[in-house]
Design a protein around this motif. Structure first.
Motif, mmCIF file in Angstrom:
data_model
loop_
_atom_site.group_PDB
_atom_site.id
_atom_site.type_symbol
_atom_site.label_atom_id
_atom_site.label_comp_id
_atom_site.label_asym_id
_atom_site.label_seq_id
_atom_site.Cartn_x
_atom_site.Cartn_y
_atom_site.Cartn_z
ATOM 1 N N ASP A 10 -2.940 4.520 7.635
ATOM 2 C CA ASP A 10 -3.837 5.668 7.487
ATOM 3 C C ASP A 10 -3.996 6.053 6.015
ATOM 4 O O ASP A 10 -3.015 6.198 5.281
ATOM 5 C CB ASP A 10 -3.295 6.858 8.278
ATOM 6 N N GLY A 11 -5.241 6.212 5.596
ATOM 7 C CA GLY A 11 -5.542 6.622 4.230
ATOM 8 C C GLY A 11 -5.538 5.508 3.212
ATOM 9 O O GLY A 11 -5.918 5.730 2.057
ATOM 10 N N ARG A 12 -5.144 4.311 3.596
ATOM 11 C CA ARG A 12 -5.051 3.208 2.637
ATOM 12 C C ARG A 12 -6.413 2.541 2.418
ATOM 13 O O ARG A 12 -7.277 2.525 3.289
ATOM 14 C CB ARG A 12 -4.073 2.131 3.135
ATOM 15 N N VAL A 13 -6.556 1.970 1.235
ATOM 16 C CA VAL A 13 -7.708 1.119 0.917
ATOM 17 C C VAL A 13 -7.157 -0.293 0.755
ATOM 18 O O VAL A 13 -6.350 -0.557 -0.137
ATOM 19 C CB VAL A 13 -8.433 1.573 -0.361
ATOM 20 N N VAL A 14 -7.575 -1.185 1.625
ATOM 21 C CA VAL A 14 -7.007 -2.532 1.688
ATOM 22 C C VAL A 14 -8.062 -3.556 1.287
ATOM 23 O O VAL A 14 -9.201 -3.521 1.774
ATOM 24 C CB VAL A 14 -6.487 -2.840 3.106
ATOM 25 N N LEU A 15 -7.666 -4.464 0.415
ATOM 26 C CA LEU A 15 -8.522 -5.555 -0.039
ATOM 27 C C LEU A 15 -7.973 -6.863 0.518
ATOM 28 O O LEU A 15 -6.780 -7.158 0.353
ATOM 29 C CB LEU A 15 -8.550 -5.586 -1.568
ATOM 30 N N VAL A 80 -11.065 -6.316 -7.952
ATOM 31 C CA VAL A 80 -10.385 -5.028 -7.728
ATOM 32 C C VAL A 80 -11.207 -3.864 -8.281
ATOM 33 O O VAL A 80 -11.412 -2.860 -7.581
ATOM 34 C CB VAL A 80 -8.957 -5.045 -8.293
ATOM 35 N N PRO A 81 -11.692 -3.922 -9.530
ATOM 36 C CA PRO A 81 -12.547 -2.826 -10.005
ATOM 37 C C PRO A 81 -13.801 -2.626 -9.150
ATOM 38 O O PRO A 81 -14.219 -1.485 -8.911
ATOM 39 C CB PRO A 81 -12.915 -3.260 -11.430
ATOM 40 N N ARG A 82 -14.400 -3.706 -8.665
ATOM 41 C CA ARG A 82 -15.588 -3.584 -7.815
ATOM 42 C C ARG A 82 -15.237 -2.934 -6.479
ATOM 43 O O ARG A 82 -15.986 -2.102 -5.966
ATOM 44 C CB ARG A 82 -16.215 -4.957 -7.597
ATOM 45 N N ALA A 83 -14.089 -3.302 -5.930
ATOM 46 C CA ALA A 83 -13.655 -2.703 -4.666
ATOM 47 C C ALA A 83 -13.378 -1.219 -4.845
ATOM 48 O O ALA A 83 -13.747 -0.386 -4.002
ATOM 49 C CB ALA A 83 -12.405 -3.416 -4.153
ATOM 50 N N GLU A 84 -12.749 -0.849 -5.965
ATOM 51 C CA GLU A 84 -12.452 0.563 -6.224
ATOM 52 C C GLU A 84 -13.740 1.364 -6.395
ATOM 53 O O GLU A 84 -13.846 2.489 -5.888
ATOM 54 C CB GLU A 84 -11.579 0.708 -7.465
ATOM 55 N N ALA A 85 -14.705 0.791 -7.087
ATOM 56 C CA ALA A 85 -15.972 1.499 -7.288
ATOM 57 C C ALA A 85 -16.670 1.773 -5.959
ATOM 58 O O ALA A 85 -17.339 2.800 -5.797
ATOM 59 C CB ALA A 85 -16.878 0.682 -8.203
ATOM 60 N N ALA A 86 -16.487 0.872 -5.010
ATOM 61 C CA ALA A 86 -17.172 1.024 -3.722
ATOM 62 C C ALA A 86 -16.391 1.877 -2.733
ATOM 63 O O ALA A 86 -16.985 2.643 -1.966
ATOM 64 C CB ALA A 86 -17.423 -0.357 -3.111
ATOM 65 N N LEU A 87 -15.056 1.772 -2.745
ATOM 66 C CA LEU A 87 -14.268 2.358 -1.656
ATOM 67 C C LEU A 87 -13.120 3.262 -2.092
ATOM 68 O O LEU A 87 -12.550 3.979 -1.260
ATOM 69 C CB LEU A 87 -13.690 1.231 -0.783
ATOM 70 N N GLY A 88 -12.751 3.220 -3.366
ATOM 71 C CA GLY A 88 -11.607 3.997 -3.823
ATOM 72 C C GLY A 88 -10.480 3.090 -4.288
ATOM 73 O O GLY A 88 -10.576 1.864 -4.197
ATOM 74 N N VAL A 89 -9.409 3.679 -4.793
ATOM 75 C CA VAL A 89 -8.301 2.923 -5.379
ATOM 76 C C VAL A 89 -7.652 2.019 -4.342
ATOM 77 O O VAL A 89 -7.265 2.457 -3.260
ATOM 78 C CB VAL A 89 -7.242 3.880 -5.962
ATOM 79 N N VAL A 90 -7.539 0.748 -4.680
ATOM 80 C CA VAL A 90 -6.941 -0.239 -3.774
ATOM 81 C C VAL A 90 -5.416 -0.121 -3.845
ATOM 82 O O VAL A 90 -4.820 -0.269 -4.915
ATOM 83 C CB VAL A 90 -7.373 -1.666 -4.161
ATOM 84 N N ASP A 91 -4.788 0.139 -2.687
ATOM 85 C CA ASP A 91 -3.323 0.198 -2.672
ATOM 86 C C ASP A 91 -2.703 -0.787 -1.690
ATOM 87 O O ASP A 91 -1.487 -0.807 -1.491
ATOM 88 C CB ASP A 91 -2.824 1.615 -2.386
ATOM 89 N N GLY A 92 -3.537 -1.641 -1.100
ATOM 90 C CA GLY A 92 -3.048 -2.722 -0.256
ATOM 91 C C GLY A 92 -3.858 -3.978 -0.512
ATOM 92 O O GLY A 92 -5.091 -3.930 -0.560
ATOM 93 N N LEU A 93 -3.181 -5.094 -0.738
ATOM 94 C CA LEU A 93 -3.863 -6.345 -1.073
ATOM 95 C C LEU A 93 -3.291 -7.473 -0.228
ATOM 96 O O LEU A 93 -2.072 -7.657 -0.166
ATOM 97 C CB LEU A 93 -3.665 -6.668 -2.560
ATOM 98 N N VAL A 94 -4.176 -8.212 0.429
ATOM 99 C CA VAL A 94 -3.775 -9.420 1.153
ATOM 100 C C VAL A 94 -4.493 -10.604 0.519
ATOM 101 O O VAL A 94 -5.722 -10.716 0.598
ATOM 102 C CB VAL A 94 -4.126 -9.344 2.651
ATOM 103 N N ASN A 95 -3.735 -11.466 -0.132
ATOM 104 C CA ASN A 95 -4.294 -12.675 -0.733
ATOM 105 C C ASN A 95 -4.282 -13.775 0.325
ATOM 106 O O ASN A 95 -3.319 -14.538 0.453
ATOM 107 C CB ASN A 95 -3.477 -13.089 -1.955
ATOM 108 N N ALA A 96 -5.369 -13.819 1.109
ATOM 109 C CA ALA A 96 -5.443 -14.766 2.220
ATOM 110 C C ALA A 96 -6.319 -15.975 1.919
ATOM 111 O O ALA A 96 -6.242 -16.978 2.632
ATOM 112 C CB ALA A 96 -5.971 -14.065 3.477
ATOM 113 N N ALA A 97 -7.156 -15.893 0.908
ATOM 114 C CA ALA A 97 -8.058 -17.008 0.597
ATOM 115 C C ALA A 97 -7.272 -18.196 0.081
ATOM 116 O O ALA A 97 -6.262 -18.050 -0.611
ATOM 117 C CB ALA A 97 -9.090 -16.572 -0.439
ATOM 118 N N GLY A 98 -7.755 -19.383 0.415
ATOM 119 C CA GLY A 98 -7.097 -20.587 -0.086
ATOM 120 C C GLY A 98 -7.911 -21.817 0.272
ATOM 121 O O GLY A 98 -8.726 -21.793 1.188
#
Length: 263
Positions: A10-15, A80-98
């Motif tokens: 709850d309340g998190r911004v996840v990328l 990350v800066p683009r995500a923050e501009a759109a949704l707010g400060v990112v405090d959760g990150l999942v590096n799933a791409a590969g």
């Protein structure tokens, strides 16, 4: 009796990188289901990205798709800066791409090696760096989950560059977990095993496997099936949530085979 913290975001911004299909899509949807305020996904397929964004919004999360090629260092660093501009400060990150292109020690080119490390190791580094710098500046906590692979332990000969790049990501996970402890930014990794994903189906088709390859593969597994995105997503949400708030630097072997055990 003390109750365990809930598996909530709850309340998190996840990328989530690679969030347009497979494991990344599963993690993104699970984050929304767990109450994340906003979820940002990255990928190269805008059509797929828009479709996942619609599903995220239907789950109640604000959502954004960012088209990016993670092999491009500047593009990766800007996410990350683009995500923050759109949704707010990112405090959760999942590096799933590969990427998982095949290649042995004999036929792997320098170009393939460089691209493999750019996407599988350099991009997670750049994304983690950007998020950590911002959270340190703001005095906020955060969590990173790196989707790695059992091949990081060594891997098959035909996955030489892939295994090496994921081994680098495993070391990066532990190093950054230690380095970011003073700011309570946690970093953990999932060494996932063989999974039933759209990407795996594409690889099997490209390698000339018959249409029933999945049924045969699953019948041979100890637990009767391959991993699925929801399996990995559940663990990723745990690692992002306060339920794992005392856990950092862990590399979890998430597989039905036991590394180091032989019959």
């Amino acid at each position: 009796m003390t109750m365990l913290p809930p598996l909530r975001l709850d309340g998190r911004v996840v990328l989530v990188t690679g969030g347009t299909s497979g494991i990344g899509e599963g993690c993104a949807l699970a984050a929304a289901e767990a109450g994340a305020a906003a979820v940002c996904i990255t990928g190269r397929d805008a059509t797929r990205g828009d479709a996942v964004v619609e599903r995220l919004r239907a789950l109640g999360a604000r959502a954004q798709f960012i088209a990016a090629d993670l092999a491009d260092a500047e593009a990766a660093a800007a996410i990350v800066p683009r995500a923050e501009a759109a949704l707010g400060v990112v405090d959760g990150l999942v590096n799933a791409a590969g990427i998982t292109d095949r290649g042995t020690i004999f036929d792997t080119t320098a170009a393939l090696w460089d691209r493999m490390f750019a996407v599988n190791a350099r991009a997670p580094f750049l994304l983690t760096q950007a998020m950590a710098r911002r959270l340190r500046e703001l005095g906020r906590r955060g969590a990173v989950v790196n989707i790695i692979t059992m091949s990081s332990h060594g891997g098959q000969p035909f996955l030489m560059a892939y295994a090496a790049s994921k081994g680098a990501l495993a070391t990066l996970t532990k190093n950054t977990a230690f380095g970011l402890r003073p700011w309570r930014i946690r970093v953990n990794g999932i060494n996932m095993g063989w999974a039933d994903t759209p990407g795996e189906h594409a690889i099997q088709a490209r390698d000339g496997r018959p249409p029933d390859w999945l049924a045969k593969a699953e019948a041979a597994q100890p637990f009767g099936r391959l991993l699925r995105p929801r399996d990995v997503a559940g663990l990723a949400i745990y690692l992002l949530s306060d339920a794992s708030e005392m856990m950092t630097g862990a590399l979890i072997d998430f597989d039905q085979n036991v590394m180091g055990a032989y019959t």
